[in-house]
Scaffold this active site. Structure first.
Site, PDB file in Angstrom:
ATOM      1  N   CYS A  72       3.515   8.613   1.090  1.00  0.00           N
ATOM      2  CA  CYS A  72       4.101   7.682   2.049  1.00  0.00           C
ATOM      3  C   CYS A  72       4.321   6.362   1.326  1.00  0.00           C
ATOM      4  O   CYS A  72       3.364   5.700   0.917  1.00  0.00           O
ATOM      5  CB  CYS A  72       3.135   7.516   3.223  1.00  0.00           C
ATOM      6  SG  CYS A  72       3.693   6.316   4.433  1.00  0.00           S
ATOM      7  N   GLU A 101      10.562  -2.122   6.885  1.00  0.00           N
ATOM      8  CA  GLU A 101      11.680  -1.396   7.491  1.00  0.00           C
ATOM      9  C   GLU A 101      12.669  -1.052   6.369  1.00  0.00           C
ATOM     10  O   GLU A 101      13.368  -1.945   5.865  1.00  0.00           O
ATOM     11  CB  GLU A 101      12.325  -2.272   8.579  1.00  0.00           C
ATOM     12  CG  GLU A 101      13.660  -1.778   9.089  1.00  0.00           C
ATOM     13  CD  GLU A 101      13.671  -0.304   9.489  1.00  0.00           C
ATOM     14  OE1 GLU A 101      12.878   0.108  10.353  1.00  0.00           O
ATOM     15  OE2 GLU A 101      14.492   0.451   8.913  1.00  0.00           O
ATOM     16  N   CYS A 123       6.662  -4.823  15.743  1.00  0.00           N
ATOM     17  CA  CYS A 123       6.323  -3.826  16.754  1.00  0.00           C
ATOM     18  C   CYS A 123       4.867  -4.043  17.158  1.00  0.00           C
ATOM     19  O   CYS A 123       4.006  -4.243  16.297  1.00  0.00           O
ATOM     20  CB  CYS A 123       6.555  -2.426  16.207  1.00  0.00           C
ATOM     21  SG  CYS A 123       8.244  -2.206  15.604  1.00  0.00           S
ATOM     22  N   CYS A 163       6.857  -7.181   7.061  1.00  0.00           N
ATOM     23  CA  CYS A 163       8.003  -6.650   7.813  1.00  0.00           C
ATOM     24  C   CYS A 163       8.563  -7.772   8.676  1.00  0.00           C
ATOM     25  O   CYS A 163       7.799  -8.580   9.201  1.00  0.00           O
ATOM     26  CB  CYS A 163       7.543  -5.484   8.695  1.00  0.00           C
ATOM     27  SG  CYS A 163       8.903  -4.575   9.467  1.00  0.00           S
ATOM     28  N   CYS A 211       1.799  -2.097  15.626  1.00  0.00           N
ATOM     29  CA  CYS A 211       1.786  -1.845  14.180  1.00  0.00           C
ATOM     30  C   CYS A 211       1.100  -2.970  13.412  1.00  0.00           C
ATOM     31  O   CYS A 211       1.424  -4.140  13.589  1.00  0.00           O
ATOM     32  CB  CYS A 211       3.226  -1.682  13.689  1.00  0.00           C
ATOM     33  SG  CYS A 211       3.366  -1.512  11.906  1.00  0.00           S
ATOM     34  N   GLU A 271       0.827  -1.203   0.000  1.00  0.00           N
ATOM     35  CA  GLU A 271       0.000   0.000   0.000  1.00  0.00           C
ATOM     36  C   GLU A 271       0.865   1.258   0.000  1.00  0.00           C
ATOM     37  O   GLU A 271       1.967   1.277   0.537  1.00  0.00           O
ATOM     38  CB  GLU A 271      -0.920  -0.006   1.219  1.00  0.00           C
ATOM     39  CG  GLU A 271      -1.943  -1.128   1.136  1.00  0.00           C
ATOM     40  CD  GLU A 271      -2.987  -1.065   2.242  1.00  0.00           C
ATOM     41  OE1 GLU A 271      -4.172  -1.200   1.918  1.00  0.00           O
ATOM     42  OE2 GLU A 271      -2.625  -0.887   3.418  1.00  0.00           O
ATOM     43  N   CYS A 324      -0.897   6.105   9.897  1.00  0.00           N
ATOM     44  CA  CYS A 324       0.363   5.462  10.307  1.00  0.00           C
ATOM     45  C   CYS A 324       0.096   4.132  10.982  1.00  0.00           C
ATOM     46  O   CYS A 324      -0.694   4.056  11.912  1.00  0.00           O
ATOM     47  CB  CYS A 324       1.081   6.286  11.370  1.00  0.00           C
ATOM     48  SG  CYS A 324       1.657   7.830  10.816  1.00  0.00           S
TER      49      CYS A 324
HETATM   50  N1  SAH Z   1       9.437   0.593   9.671  1.00  0.00           N
HETATM   51  C1  SAH Z   1       9.670   1.963   9.772  1.00  0.00           C
HETATM   52  C2  SAH Z   1       8.754   2.804   8.900  1.00  0.00           C
HETATM   53  C3  SAH Z   1       7.324   2.405   8.823  1.00  0.00           C
HETATM   54  S1  SAH Z   1       6.315   2.687  10.211  1.00  0.00           S
HETATM   55  C4  SAH Z   1       9.560   2.405  11.215  1.00  0.00           C
HETATM   56  O1  SAH Z   1       9.116   1.619  12.038  1.00  0.00           O
HETATM   57  O2  SAH Z   1       9.970   3.522  11.502  1.00  0.00           O
HETATM   58  C5  SAH Z   1       6.008   4.436  10.219  1.00  0.00           C
HETATM   59  C6  SAH Z   1       5.677   5.007  11.597  1.00  0.00           C
HETATM   60  O3  SAH Z   1       4.352   4.635  12.021  1.00  0.00           O
HETATM   61  C7  SAH Z   1       6.621   4.502  12.671  1.00  0.00           C
HETATM   62  O4  SAH Z   1       7.013   5.518  13.536  1.00  0.00           O
HETATM   63  C8  SAH Z   1       5.727   3.517  13.374  1.00  0.00           C
HETATM   64  O5  SAH Z   1       6.208   3.235  14.640  1.00  0.00           O
HETATM   65  C9  SAH Z   1       4.407   4.221  13.360  1.00  0.00           C
HETATM   66  N2  SAH Z   1       3.284   3.350  13.694  1.00  0.00           N
HETATM   67  C10 SAH Z   1       3.204   2.015  13.530  1.00  0.00           C
HETATM   68  N3  SAH Z   1       2.000   1.548  13.945  1.00  0.00           N
HETATM   69  C11 SAH Z   1       1.297   2.619  14.377  1.00  0.00           C
HETATM   70  C12 SAH Z   1      -0.032   2.795  14.883  1.00  0.00           C
HETATM   71  N4  SAH Z   1      -0.859   1.774  15.003  1.00  0.00           N
HETATM   72  N5  SAH Z   1      -0.423   4.035  15.217  1.00  0.00           N
HETATM   73  C13 SAH Z   1       0.405   5.090  15.042  1.00  0.00           C
HETATM   74  N6  SAH Z   1       1.652   4.997  14.541  1.00  0.00           N
HETATM   75  C14 SAH Z   1       2.108   3.769  14.220  1.00  0.00           C
HETATM   76 FE1  SF4 Z   2       7.912  -2.886  10.800  1.00  0.00          FE
HETATM   77 FE2  SF4 Z   2       7.959  -0.214  11.252  1.00  0.00          FE
HETATM   78 FE3  SF4 Z   2       5.729  -1.637  11.695  1.00  0.00          FE
HETATM   79 FE4  SF4 Z   2       7.835  -1.940  13.310  1.00  0.00          FE
HETATM   80  S1  SF4 Z   2       6.599  -0.051  13.034  1.00  0.00           S
HETATM   81  S2  SF4 Z   2       6.569  -3.592  12.456  1.00  0.00           S
HETATM   82  S3  SF4 Z   2       9.516  -1.722  11.854  1.00  0.00           S
HETATM   83  S4  SF4 Z   2       6.717  -1.320   9.730  1.00  0.00           S
END
Ligand code: SAH
Ligand code: SF4
Length: 403
Positions: A145, A210, A156, A152, A159, A132, A383
Site C-alpha cells: 500500500c 489523494e 475526510c 492530504c 481518516c 508511511e 486503512c
Molecule cells: N485518498 C485516497 C486513498 C487513500 S485512503 C482515498 O481516499 O480513496 C484509502 C482508503 O481508506 C479510502 O477508502 C479511505 O476512505 C479509507 N479510510 C480512511 N480512513 C479510514 C479509517 N479510519 N478506517 C477505515 N478506512 C479508512
Molecule cells: Fe485524504 Fe483519502 Fe484520507 Fe480523504 S480518505 S483525507 S482523500 S487520504
C-alpha cells in the site's frame, strides 16, 4: 500544460470545463512539487526517470541509447543500486556513472511488523519529509500500500491522514522507491519471472494522500512499475483509490488503465458532504457518472466501491438498499471497511451485526461485498491510520482548498 489543446476547441462545453478544471488541478499540484532529484554532491537519482529521460541523460554524457536499456534492466529488473556491480558495463563507464548519478531509495526512518505479519515503513525523503508504506502479506502473495502525498489536502472526517495538512507531493522516484524498498526488505530481487508466485504481487495506491491530486508523479511512477523490462507488474495488479477527483478519473482510465477504487462511504450527498468534503465539489451523481465512463470497467474488471462502516452514521439497512440502487448497472463490487480508530477519532466501528446485515443486503443484490479484515491495527498500519509528523512550513501564498 496547455489548458486548451487544439482538439478541445471542438469539444462540447462541458468537456471544455473539465479540461480547464484538469489544468487547474495540475497547476495546483505543481505548487506542492517535490524537491529536485540531486543529492548533496549534485548527483542525480536515476530512479523515477522515464525511459526517455534516462536516454536523454545518457545522451548528455555522450553515451549511446542502449546504455539506458542496460541501466533500466539493472535498476528495475535486478534491483541493483551499485554501479560497480553492473557487470555488463565496463569499469570506466561504471565510474563515470557513479560520479554523476545514484540509484536511490527512500531512507528508512522506522520499520515495524505487526503480530499479523503486516509490515509498515516510515520513509524519509531527502528533505526530511516522511510518509508511511504498508505491506499486507497473504498466503501466497501480498499487496504493498503506497503513499502519494505527505499529508492530504482533503479532510475526510474518519481518516487520520486527513488531519495532517498537505506538506508536499511525492516525486515519481519516491513513489516507485516505496515499492522497491519494500522489495529490498523481503529480498525479492531480481524481479521474479511472470507474475505468479511473487510475495509482493500487488500494489494498492491507498496510502497517505489523494493520488489524483498528484497525478503526474503517480502516472509516471506507475508507468515505470508496469514496464515489462523492469518490475513488470500489470495494470490488473494495481488498484488506485480516489476519494472522487472526477476530472482526473477519465485521464487515469485512459492513460493508465489500472483498477479503480472509489471511496464512496455515503449514499446521500448531505452525509457525504460532511464526511468526504470533496463531495461538495463532485457530488455522488457526477462521481458515479465518471465511474460509468471509466475505460476498461467490465464484469471481469469491476470498480471497487469502498465503504467505511461507521456506527450509527452510515450503516443502516436503508442505506444498504440505497447503495444497491445507486450502483445499478455499474460493474461494481463493494468493499466494506470496518472503521479503524486512531487517537482522537470521532467515530466508532459498526457492530458485527450491522456489518453482516449491510453486507447481506448488498450481496443478495448480486454485488460481492466482502468485509475487509483489518490488518496491522496494532502498529497503526490499517486503512486510514497512516500519519506522520511532517508539517508544512508556513507559506502565506498557499491555501488549503483542493484545486
Ligand atoms: N485518498 C485516497 C486513498 C487513500 S485512503 C482515498 O481516499 O480513496 C484509502 C482508503 O481508506 C479510502 O477508502 C479511505 O476512505 C479509507 N479510510 C480512511 N480512513 C479510514 C479509517 N479510519 N478506517 C477505515 N478506512 C479508512
Ligand atoms: Fe485524504 Fe483519502 Fe484520507 Fe480523504 S480518505 S483525507 S482523500 S487520504
Amino acid at each position: 500544460m496547455n489548458a486548451f489543446p487544439p482538439h478541445s476547441r471542438v469539444l462540447p462545453a462541458a468537456d471544455q470545463m473539465t479540461e480547464a478544471e484538469r489544468s487547474r488541478i495540475l497547476a495546483k499540484a505543481a505548487l506542492f512539487a517535490p524537491p529536485p532529484l540531486l543529492d548533496e554532491q549534485g548527483r542525480r537519482d536515476l530512479v523515477g526517470l522515464s525511459r526517455e529521460e534516462l536516454a536523454a541523460e545518457m545522451a548528455e554524457i555522450g553515451e549511446k541509447p542502449f546504455r539506458a536499456k542496460q541501466l533500466w534492466h539493472w535498476i528495475y529488473h535486478q534491483g541493483e543500486r551499485d554501479f560497480a556491480k553492473m557487470t555488463t558495463i565496463a569499469k570506466p563507464l561504471q565510474s563515470k556513472l557513479a560520479e554523476r548519478f545514484t540509484v536511490g531509495r527512500p531512507g528508512v526512518a522506522a520499520e515495524q511488523t505487526s503480530t499479523d505479519g503486516t509490515r509498515k515503513w516510515l520513509f524519509e525523503g531527502r528533505d526530511g519529509q516522511k510518509v508511511e508504506t504498508v505491506y499486507i502479506p497473504e498466503e501466497d502473495r501480498g499487496a504493498v500500500c503506497i503513499s502519494t502525498q505527505v499529508g492530504c489536502t482533503l479532510s475526510c472526517r474518519f481518516c487520520h491522514t486527513g488531519t495532517q495538512k498537505l506538506v508536499r507531493n511525492l516525486s515519481a522516484a519516491e513513489i516507485v522507491g516505496q515499492f522497491m524498498a519494500a522489495r529490498d526488505s523481503y529480498g525479492e530481487w531480481p524481479t521474479p519471472k511472470g507474475e505468479e508466485g511473487r510475495m509482493l504481487s500487488n500494489i494498492v495506491v491507498m496510502g497517505m494522500g489523494e493520488p489524483l491530486y498528484n497525478y503526474e508523479n503517480v502516472a509516471k511512477a506507475l508507468t515505470i512499475i508496469m514496464d515489462h523490462e523492469g518490475i513488470g507488474l500489470s495494470r490488473r495488479r494495481i488498484t488506485l483509490s480516489t476519494s472522487g477527483v472526477v476530472p482526473m478519473m477519465d485521464r487515469c482510465g485512459a492513460e493508465l488503465g489500472v483498477n479503480l477504487a472509489v471511496s464512496l462511504h455515503a449514499v446521500r450527498d448531505e452525509l457525504r458532504d460532511e464526511i468526504v468534503p470533496l463531495n461538495r465539489k463532485y457530488p455522488i451523481k457526477e462521481l458515479l457518472d465518471a465511474c460509468r465512463r471509466y475505460p476498461g470497467a467490465s464484469n471481469a474488471r469491476r470498480i471497487t466501491f469502498e465503504y467505511v462502516m461507521l456506527r450509527g452514521v452510515n450503516d443502516s439497512e436503508a442505506e444498504a438498499h440505497e447503495l444497491v440502487r445507486l450502483l445499478r448497472g455499474l460493474p461494481a463490487k463493494v468493499n466494506l471497511i470496518p472503521f479503524n480508530p486512531w487517537p482522537g477519532s470521532p467515530y466508532k466501528t459498526s457492530t458485527p451485526e450491522a456489518l453482516q446485515r449491510f453486507a447481506a443486503i448488498v450481496n443478495d443484490a448480486g454485488y460481492s461485498s466482502p468485509i475487509r479484515r483489518p490488518r496491522g491495527r496494532d502498529i497503526l498500519a490499517a486503512c486510514g491510520q497512516l500519519k506522520t509528523e511532517s508539517e508544512r512550513a508556513r507559506r502565506a501564498t498557499r491555501d488549503e482548498n483542493p484545486a
